[in-house]
Enzyme design. Structure first.
Site, PDB file in Angstrom:
ATOM      1  N   GLY A  39    -107.652   4.721 139.396  1.00  0.00           N
ATOM      2  CA  GLY A  39    -106.876   5.308 140.475  1.00  0.00           C
ATOM      3  C   GLY A  39    -105.792   6.285 140.057  1.00  0.00           C
ATOM      4  O   GLY A  39    -104.816   6.471 140.787  1.00  0.00           O
ATOM      5  N   SER A  40    -105.977   6.953 138.919  1.00  0.00           N
ATOM      6  CA  SER A  40    -104.919   7.911 138.537  1.00  0.00           C
ATOM      7  C   SER A  40    -104.905   9.126 139.460  1.00  0.00           C
ATOM      8  O   SER A  40    -103.841   9.705 139.712  1.00  0.00           O
ATOM      9  CB  SER A  40    -105.054   8.326 137.070  1.00  0.00           C
ATOM     10  OG  SER A  40    -106.187   9.117 136.859  1.00  0.00           O
ATOM     11  N   ASN A  41    -106.067   9.518 139.968  1.00  0.00           N
ATOM     12  CA  ASN A  41    -106.079  10.629 140.939  1.00  0.00           C
ATOM     13  C   ASN A  41    -105.372  10.221 142.234  1.00  0.00           C
ATOM     14  O   ASN A  41    -104.629  11.007 142.823  1.00  0.00           O
ATOM     15  CB  ASN A  41    -107.512  11.087 141.208  1.00  0.00           C
ATOM     16  CG  ASN A  41    -108.021  12.023 140.125  1.00  0.00           C
ATOM     17  OD1 ASN A  41    -107.620  13.180 140.060  1.00  0.00           O
ATOM     18  ND2 ASN A  41    -108.890  11.521 139.264  1.00  0.00           N
ATOM     19  N   ARG A  48    -127.451  -1.166 150.724  1.00  0.00           N
ATOM     20  CA  ARG A  48    -126.529  -0.024 150.624  1.00  0.00           C
ATOM     21  C   ARG A  48    -126.128   0.492 152.011  1.00  0.00           C
ATOM     22  O   ARG A  48    -124.969   0.782 152.273  1.00  0.00           O
ATOM     23  CB  ARG A  48    -127.162   1.107 149.814  1.00  0.00           C
ATOM     24  CG  ARG A  48    -126.246   2.329 149.679  1.00  0.00           C
ATOM     25  CD  ARG A  48    -126.866   3.474 148.901  1.00  0.00           C
ATOM     26  NE  ARG A  48    -127.407   3.056 147.622  1.00  0.00           N
ATOM     27  CZ  ARG A  48    -126.659   2.814 146.535  1.00  0.00           C
ATOM     28  NH1 ARG A  48    -125.353   2.963 146.581  1.00  0.00           N
ATOM     29  NH2 ARG A  48    -127.234   2.432 145.422  1.00  0.00           N
ATOM     30  N   ARG A  61    -120.035   4.524 143.284  1.00  0.00           N
ATOM     31  CA  ARG A  61    -121.307   4.166 143.920  1.00  0.00           C
ATOM     32  C   ARG A  61    -121.914   5.372 144.615  1.00  0.00           C
ATOM     33  O   ARG A  61    -121.183   6.221 145.133  1.00  0.00           O
ATOM     34  CB  ARG A  61    -121.086   3.085 144.976  1.00  0.00           C
ATOM     35  CG  ARG A  61    -121.034   1.685 144.426  1.00  0.00           C
ATOM     36  CD  ARG A  61    -120.743   0.703 145.528  1.00  0.00           C
ATOM     37  NE  ARG A  61    -121.793   0.616 146.539  1.00  0.00           N
ATOM     38  CZ  ARG A  61    -122.893  -0.118 146.398  1.00  0.00           C
ATOM     39  NH1 ARG A  61    -123.111  -0.809 145.315  1.00  0.00           N
ATOM     40  NH2 ARG A  61    -123.813  -0.158 147.357  1.00  0.00           N
ATOM     41  N   SER A  72    -114.380  19.538 138.635  1.00  0.00           N
ATOM     42  CA  SER A  72    -114.702  20.247 139.875  1.00  0.00           C
ATOM     43  C   SER A  72    -114.356  19.374 141.072  1.00  0.00           C
ATOM     44  O   SER A  72    -114.560  18.161 141.031  1.00  0.00           O
ATOM     45  CB  SER A  72    -116.208  20.546 139.958  1.00  0.00           C
ATOM     46  OG  SER A  72    -116.677  21.257 138.834  1.00  0.00           O
ATOM     47  N   ASP A 105    -123.453  14.919 143.472  1.00  0.00           N
ATOM     48  CA  ASP A 105    -122.660  15.939 142.768  1.00  0.00           C
ATOM     49  C   ASP A 105    -123.183  17.357 143.001  1.00  0.00           C
ATOM     50  O   ASP A 105    -123.079  18.221 142.116  1.00  0.00           O
ATOM     51  CB  ASP A 105    -122.624  15.650 141.249  1.00  0.00           C
ATOM     52  CG  ASP A 105    -122.013  14.288 140.939  1.00  0.00           C
ATOM     53  OD1 ASP A 105    -121.175  13.825 141.726  1.00  0.00           O
ATOM     54  OD2 ASP A 105    -122.393  13.697 139.910  1.00  0.00           O
ATOM     55  N   GLU A 149    -107.341  17.346 136.073  1.00  0.00           N
ATOM     56  CA  GLU A 149    -107.912  16.863 137.339  1.00  0.00           C
ATOM     57  C   GLU A 149    -106.823  16.668 138.386  1.00  0.00           C
ATOM     58  O   GLU A 149    -106.999  17.009 139.555  1.00  0.00           O
ATOM     59  CB  GLU A 149    -108.618  15.514 137.151  1.00  0.00           C
ATOM     60  CG  GLU A 149    -109.974  15.597 136.513  1.00  0.00           C
ATOM     61  CD  GLU A 149    -110.681  14.256 136.529  1.00  0.00           C
ATOM     62  OE1 GLU A 149    -110.507  13.470 137.476  1.00  0.00           O
ATOM     63  OE2 GLU A 149    -111.424  13.989 135.575  1.00  0.00           O
TER      64      GLU A 149
HETATM   65  C1  GRF Z   1    -112.114  10.811 137.131  1.00  0.00           C
HETATM   66  O1  GRF Z   1    -112.481  11.343 135.878  1.00  0.00           O
HETATM   67  C2  GRF Z   1    -112.900  11.447 138.221  1.00  0.00           C
HETATM   68  O2  GRF Z   1    -113.180  12.796 138.010  1.00  0.00           O
HETATM   69  C3  GRF Z   1    -114.182  10.666 138.169  1.00  0.00           C
HETATM   70  O3  GRF Z   1    -113.789   9.348 137.894  1.00  0.00           O
HETATM   71  C4  GRF Z   1    -112.534   9.359 137.234  1.00  0.00           C
HETATM   72  C5  GRF Z   1    -111.587   8.580 138.085  1.00  0.00           C
HETATM   73  O4  GRF Z   1    -110.331   8.414 137.464  1.00  0.00           O
HETATM   74  N1  GRF Z   1    -114.948  10.836 139.373  1.00  0.00           N
HETATM   75  P1  GRF Z   1    -109.150   7.715 138.255  1.00  0.00           P
HETATM   76  O5  GRF Z   1    -109.701   6.401 138.814  1.00  0.00           O
HETATM   77  O6  GRF Z   1    -108.699   8.640 139.355  1.00  0.00           O
HETATM   78  O7  GRF Z   1    -108.082   7.472 137.243  1.00  0.00           O
END
Ligand code: GRF
Length: 218
Positions: free
Chosen positions: A13-15, A66, A92, A137, A146, A175
């Protein structure tokens, strides 16, 4: 009106944290209306709770297949009335029905310069291919993995002696600003998603926006 964002994440969850921090700092006009995960132990859920954001595990094993899991997950997300669903490390596959029911409302961040290196282990894929440039991206989610229109990219060099871990860390650092700048452009209407078509500043987007060194689009 702040952009209402639902985040779907499977892990670290860093994003998500980058989004929460930008909102708290007043540099992104948005609200995270909830965080959903297929994993009860996802650290992303912990980050949501710490920020006072509703955190919802929806485990696949509790559903027959699913389609049933997608229905429960995305039905719950719809009930929170987000403007945009951000897949940020959601690991997923999402079934075509769930995607097609929400045209132009889902984006994903993927750690490669799409269309190169779809799927998993993208950093190792890049090293194995011997490319000199790699990156991340943000794209519109469509039924094909993707493969939806790419909105924006950030590029990093591949350096001599790189390991997949070193390269992943270099990409991840880009990112976060990439996702934030994309969300800012969506929040203020410069970037408009219409189904699988995309408009930027009132014109069709013909090539992905590129994140410059100053963390803005060039
Ligand atoms: C990131 O590299 C994102 O691009 C990919 O999974 C990773 C998730 O990282 N889809 P985080 O959980 O946001 O730290």
């Amino acid at each position: 009106m702040p952009l209402r964002i639902a985040v779907v994440a499977s892990g670290r969850g860093s994003n998500l944290q980058a989004i929460l921090d930008a909102i708290a700092a007043g540099t992104l006009d948005a609200e995270v209306v909830g965080v959903w995960s297929d994993r009860r132990d996802a650290f992303a859920l912990e980050r949501a709770r710490s920020a006072g954001v509703p955190a919802h595990p929806v485990r696949p094993r509790d559903y027959a297949d699913r389609a049933a899991h997608d229905l429960a997950l995305f039905g719950a997300i719809d009930a929170a009335a987000p403007d945009l669903i951000v897949c940020a490390g959601y690991m997923r596959l999402i079934g075509a029905a769930a995607v097609e029911a929400r045209p132009g409302r889902m984006i994903n961040i993927h750690p490669s310069l799409l269309p190169a290196f779809k799927g998993l282990h993208t950093h190792q894929q890049a090293l194995d291919a011997g490319v000199t440039e790699h990156g991340a991206s943000v794209h519109v989610v469509t039924a094909d993995l993707d493969a939806g229109p790419v909105l924006a990219q950030a590029r990093v060099p591949v350096l001599p002696g790189d390991t997949a871990e070193a390269l992943a860390a270099r990409v991840l650092a880009r990112e976060h600003p990439l996702l934030l700048e994309t969300l800012r452009w969506i929040a203020d209407g410069r970037l408009v998603l219409q189904g699988s078509r995309v408009q930027v500043n009132g014109r069709p987007l013909t090539a992905p926006l590129q994140l410059a060194a100053n963390q803005r689009f060039a």
